[in-house]
Enzyme design. Structure first.
Site, PDB file in Angstrom:
ATOM      1  N   LYS A 188     -12.203  -2.578 -11.573  1.00  8.52           N
ATOM      2  CA  LYS A 188     -11.686  -3.943 -11.720  1.00  8.52           C
ATOM      3  C   LYS A 188     -11.811  -4.592 -10.345  1.00  8.52           C
ATOM      4  O   LYS A 188     -10.983  -4.381  -9.459  1.00  8.52           O
ATOM      5  CB  LYS A 188     -10.226  -3.896 -12.182  1.00  8.52           C
ATOM      6  CG  LYS A 188      -9.760  -5.118 -12.960  1.00  8.52           C
ATOM      7  CD  LYS A 188      -9.885  -6.446 -12.233  1.00  8.52           C
ATOM      8  CE  LYS A 188      -8.780  -6.683 -11.248  1.00  8.52           C
ATOM      9  NZ  LYS A 188      -9.018  -7.887 -10.389  1.00  8.52           N
ATOM     10  N   GLU A 263      -4.915   2.052  -0.137  1.00  5.51           N
ATOM     11  CA  GLU A 263      -5.339   1.533   1.172  1.00  5.51           C
ATOM     12  C   GLU A 263      -4.804   0.113   1.245  1.00  5.51           C
ATOM     13  O   GLU A 263      -5.285  -0.767   0.525  1.00  5.51           O
ATOM     14  CB  GLU A 263      -6.870   1.501   1.269  1.00  5.51           C
ATOM     15  CG  GLU A 263      -7.573   2.795   0.892  1.00  5.51           C
ATOM     16  CD  GLU A 263      -7.533   3.836   1.990  1.00  5.51           C
ATOM     17  OE1 GLU A 263      -6.853   3.629   3.005  1.00  5.51           O
ATOM     18  OE2 GLU A 263      -8.172   4.882   1.818  1.00  5.51           O
ATOM     19  N   CYS A 297      -9.115  -5.373   7.065  1.00  2.00           N
ATOM     20  CA  CYS A 297      -7.825  -4.679   7.046  1.00  2.00           C
ATOM     21  C   CYS A 297      -7.521  -4.045   8.392  1.00  2.00           C
ATOM     22  O   CYS A 297      -6.373  -3.982   8.811  1.00  2.00           O
ATOM     23  CB  CYS A 297      -7.822  -3.621   5.950  1.00  2.00           C
ATOM     24  SG  CYS A 297      -9.172  -2.459   6.076  1.00  2.00           S
TER      25      CYS A 297
HETATM   26  P1  NAD Z   1      -4.621  -8.136  -3.549  1.00  5.34           P
HETATM   27  O1  NAD Z   1      -3.575  -7.078  -3.451  1.00  5.34           O
HETATM   28  O2  NAD Z   1      -4.186  -9.518  -3.842  1.00  5.34           O
HETATM   29  O3  NAD Z   1      -5.694  -7.764  -4.674  1.00  5.34           O
HETATM   30  C1  NAD Z   1      -6.437  -6.569  -4.649  1.00  5.34           C
HETATM   31  C2  NAD Z   1      -6.856  -6.213  -6.066  1.00  5.34           C
HETATM   32  O4  NAD Z   1      -5.692  -5.915  -6.829  1.00  5.34           O
HETATM   33  C3  NAD Z   1      -7.567  -7.340  -6.811  1.00  5.34           C
HETATM   34  O5  NAD Z   1      -8.605  -6.798  -7.602  1.00  5.34           O
HETATM   35  C4  NAD Z   1      -6.474  -7.907  -7.691  1.00  5.34           C
HETATM   36  O6  NAD Z   1      -6.946  -8.544  -8.848  1.00  5.34           O
HETATM   37  C5  NAD Z   1      -5.701  -6.646  -8.042  1.00  5.34           C
HETATM   38  N1  NAD Z   1      -4.308  -6.858  -8.446  1.00  5.34           N
HETATM   39  C6  NAD Z   1      -3.460  -7.844  -8.065  1.00  5.34           C
HETATM   40  N2  NAD Z   1      -2.260  -7.702  -8.679  1.00  5.34           N
HETATM   41  C7  NAD Z   1      -2.349  -6.591  -9.459  1.00  5.34           C
HETATM   42  C8  NAD Z   1      -1.446  -5.920 -10.338  1.00  5.34           C
HETATM   43  N3  NAD Z   1      -0.199  -6.368 -10.540  1.00  5.34           N
HETATM   44  N4  NAD Z   1      -1.867  -4.811 -10.972  1.00  5.34           N
HETATM   45  C9  NAD Z   1      -3.128  -4.336 -10.781  1.00  5.34           C
HETATM   46  N5  NAD Z   1      -4.035  -4.940  -9.970  1.00  5.34           N
HETATM   47  C10 NAD Z   1      -3.647  -6.042  -9.314  1.00  5.34           C
HETATM   48  O7  NAD Z   1      -5.432  -8.047  -2.195  1.00  5.34           O
HETATM   49  P2  NAD Z   1      -6.616  -9.021  -1.712  1.00  5.34           P
HETATM   50  O8  NAD Z   1      -5.987 -10.318  -1.316  1.00  5.34           O
HETATM   51  O9  NAD Z   1      -7.714  -8.992  -2.715  1.00  5.34           O
HETATM   52  O10 NAD Z   1      -7.151  -8.247  -0.417  1.00  5.34           O
HETATM   53  C11 NAD Z   1      -6.636  -8.397   0.860  1.00  5.34           C
HETATM   54  C12 NAD Z   1      -5.705  -7.250   1.220  1.00  5.34           C
HETATM   55  O11 NAD Z   1      -6.392  -6.013   1.109  1.00  5.34           O
HETATM   56  C13 NAD Z   1      -5.209  -7.305   2.657  1.00  5.34           C
HETATM   57  O12 NAD Z   1      -3.836  -7.001   2.684  1.00  5.34           O
HETATM   58  C14 NAD Z   1      -6.008  -6.214   3.344  1.00  5.34           C
HETATM   59  O13 NAD Z   1      -5.423  -5.661   4.511  1.00  5.34           O
HETATM   60  C15 NAD Z   1      -6.128  -5.216   2.260  1.00  5.34           C
HETATM   61  N6  NAD Z   1      -7.239  -4.307   2.520  1.00  5.34           N
HETATM   62  C16 NAD Z   1      -6.955  -3.026   2.911  1.00  5.34           C
HETATM   63  C17 NAD Z   1      -7.983  -2.150   3.208  1.00  5.34           C
HETATM   64  C18 NAD Z   1      -7.688  -0.736   3.627  1.00  5.34           C
HETATM   65  O14 NAD Z   1      -8.581   0.075   3.565  1.00  5.34           O
HETATM   66  N7  NAD Z   1      -6.476  -0.409   4.054  1.00  5.34           N
HETATM   67  C19 NAD Z   1      -9.317  -2.570   3.113  1.00  5.34           C
HETATM   68  C20 NAD Z   1      -9.573  -3.887   2.728  1.00  5.34           C
HETATM   69  C21 NAD Z   1      -8.522  -4.741   2.430  1.00  5.34           C
END
Ligand code: NAD
Length: 503
Positions: A188, A263, A297
């Site tokens: 997803k 992550e 991130c």
């Molecule tokens: P997000 O948490 O808003 O979304 C990530 C994914 O989760 C998307 O596909 C979204 O549709 C899905 N999602 C959202 N709510 C959900 C729910 N209730 N149930 C299941 N899935 C759900 O994050 P984002 O804005 O897409 O990405 C940015 C974030 O990701 C930042 O905080 C960044 O630090 C983090 N990130 C971390 C790493 C790492 O390796 N630690 C790498 C890249 C990004």
């Protein structure tokens, strides 16, 4: 215009619409619902994507479950699966430019950096193809009594949920080990950037992955993502995204006791001591927060600088930040492109305004000249930021950095550890003892000493505190995607305390 874009800069070869991919077939949502995908340079919709719901997730999980229970993939020899993974890597490499142009168009990432990410996606597949062939498991001998061995098994349907910042590469980071170990998957991808995920289907088909092994459902987190997390036939969830989304997924997985790998967010410190190579430290800390549009991130978004070099550092850093080239994502000279989406742009801009009340603005601070539309933000630098400031504590995920002075090693450590996050830390010093002692004490899952974020795929990747749960990378990914069953064989007399014969 390149070989892969038309005169308006749009990639050629775009699909008519972005669909789900279930059991080897592209399909619309069962209820026909779609959402619009925006071009971050104009914020105009350029394509629609199928908006998946619970029924679409059910169809995808059913296909993945059937492929796991009845298909050839889980039972194939590791070297046979590795051959498919290597072909995937070859195809990704051969389409690197086209993939990068699509990714850059969809996400706003500068084209040169999107190209690096496509290359890394290929490397991830190659790495896990090699690793699964080299994989060995433990055997233990108890002389004369037992031989015990580990029987490693794929687990089933893995649910992979990914963010928008480097979509294609991050998807590969989960897809490659999940597939290498013989699982089947439902991906997803993030709703802001669904384009590159849809390319996996064609690549996998061409490489010979059996139908049903890879399934893709597009859509929003609260609907499609939520249904995947709550599906009882999905025993594993690998999630990358925000910490607060991670908390929701953790809670929703609890009734099923799912295997989780998380992550999450970061607010990583880059600590510059007075004995550092200043020129290199400045170059690295500029790249560390402004590369990938700051949507990274592991960005070193808090720079802690020793007081004796603080004024010089801030002056040189600000001057260089002002020269970082903001431009169209498609321009090879661009260093910072357009943020992914207007919602995210508003969030980052709101932090820029908050920063003006919390720190001393020394570079940037708004929209760059000449970019009246789209999600463009000047590389923005705040100095003299106090540790209780929101721009010191909260993840901004854009080209915005906070600089704070310190006097002693103890103070630097206290500042470095003074957030809820613990993903990465970057340390700049020429003192070997200080470098190691500081590394060991800093609360971060990953530390780079006198280095930018350069990954060795064998090392653990992940954070501590609010930055994550579990580590992937190298054999840790293999461990996450497999069950290790212990098989015990008796070699001698059966050791059996006899019950029920006392009289
Ligand atoms: P997000 O948490 O808003 O979304 C990530 C994914 O989760 C998307 O596909 C979204 O549709 C899905 N999602 C959202 N709510 C959900 C729910 N209730 N149930 C299941 N899935 C759900 O994050 P984002 O804005 O897409 O990405 C940015 C974030 O990701 C930042 O905080 C960044 O630090 C983090 N990130 C971390 C790493 C790492 O390796 N630690 C790498 C890249 C990004």
């Amino acid at each position: 215009m390149s070989d892969y874009t038309n005169e308006t800069g749009q990639p050629t070869g775009l699909p008519e619409k972005i669909q789900h991919y279930i059991n080897g077939t592209f399909v619309d949502s069962i209820d026909g619902d779609t959402f619009e995908v925006l071009n971050p340079v104009t914020n105009q919709p350029y394509i629609t994507a199928a908006s998946g719901k619970k029924e679409d997730i059910e169809a995808a999980v059913a296909a993945a479950n059937d492929a796991f229970k009845n298909g050839p993939w889980p039972g194939m020899l590791p070297c046979e699966r590795a051959r498919v993974l290597t072909k995937i890597a070859d195809i990704v490499e051969s389409r690197e430019q086209q993939l990068a142009e699509m990714e850059s168009y969809d996400s706003g990432l500068p084209i040169t950096q999107a190209k690096g990410q496509a290359r890394r996606a290929a490397e991830n597949f190659r790495f896990f193809a090699d690793l699964i062939v080299a994989q060995s498991d433990d055997t233990f001998k108890v002389p004369g009594r037992q031989v015990n061995y580990v029987n490693r098994k794929p687990i089933g349907v893995a649910g992979l949920i990914t963010p928008w910042n480097t979509p294609f590469m991050l998807e590969s980071w989960k897809l490659a080990p999940a597939l290498a170990t013989g699982n089947t998957v439902v991906l997803k991808p993030a709703e802001f950037t669904p384009l590159s995920a849809s390319l996996w289907a064609g690549i996998f088909e061409e490489a010979g992955l059996p139908a049903g092994v890879f399934n893709l459902v597009n859509g929003f987190g609260e609907t499609a993502g939520d249904a995947l997390v709550k599906h009882p036939d999905v025993p594993l969830i690998s999630f990358t995204g925000e910490s607060k989304t991670g908390q929701i997924i953790f809670a929703n997985s609890a009734p099923f006791l799912k295997g989780l790998s998380m992550e999450l967010g970061g607010k990583s410190p880059a600590v510059v001591f007075e004995d550092a190579d200043l020129e290199t430290a400045i170059n690295a800390t500029i790249f560390g927060v402004f590369s990938l549009n700051g949507e990274r991130c592991t960005a070193g978004s808090r720079i802690l600088v020793q007081r004796s070099i603080y004024d010089e550092f801030v002056e040189r850093y600000a001057a260089q930040a002002k020269r970082v080239k903001v431009g169209l994502p498609s321009d090879p000279a661009t260093e910072v492109g357009a943020l992914v989406h207007p919602e995210h742009f508003e969030k980052v801009m709101s932090y820029v305004e908050i920063g003006k009340t919390e720190g001393r603005l020394v570079a940037g601070g708004g929209r760059p000249e000449g970019f009246e539309e789209g999600n463009f933000v000047q590389p923005t630098v705040f100095a003299d930021v106090a540790p209780d400031a929101r721009i010191f504590q909260e993840e901004i995920f854009g080209p915005v950095v906070a600089i704070t002075p310190f006097d002693t090693d103890e103070e630097a450590l206290e500042l470095a550890n003074n957030t809820k996050y613990g993903l990465a830390a970057y340390i700049w010093t020429s003192n070997l003892q200080r470098a190691h002692n500081f590394s060991h004490a800093v609360e971060a899952g990953m530390v780079w000493l006198n280095s930018n974020n350069v990954r060795d795929l064998r090392t653990p990747f992940g954070g501590v505190k609010a930055s994550g749960l579990g580590h992937e990378g190298g054999y840790r990914s293999i461990d996450f995607y497999t069950d290790q069953q212990a098989v015990h064989i008796n070699l001698g007399e059966v050791h059996n305390p006899v019950f029920g014969k006392a009289d």
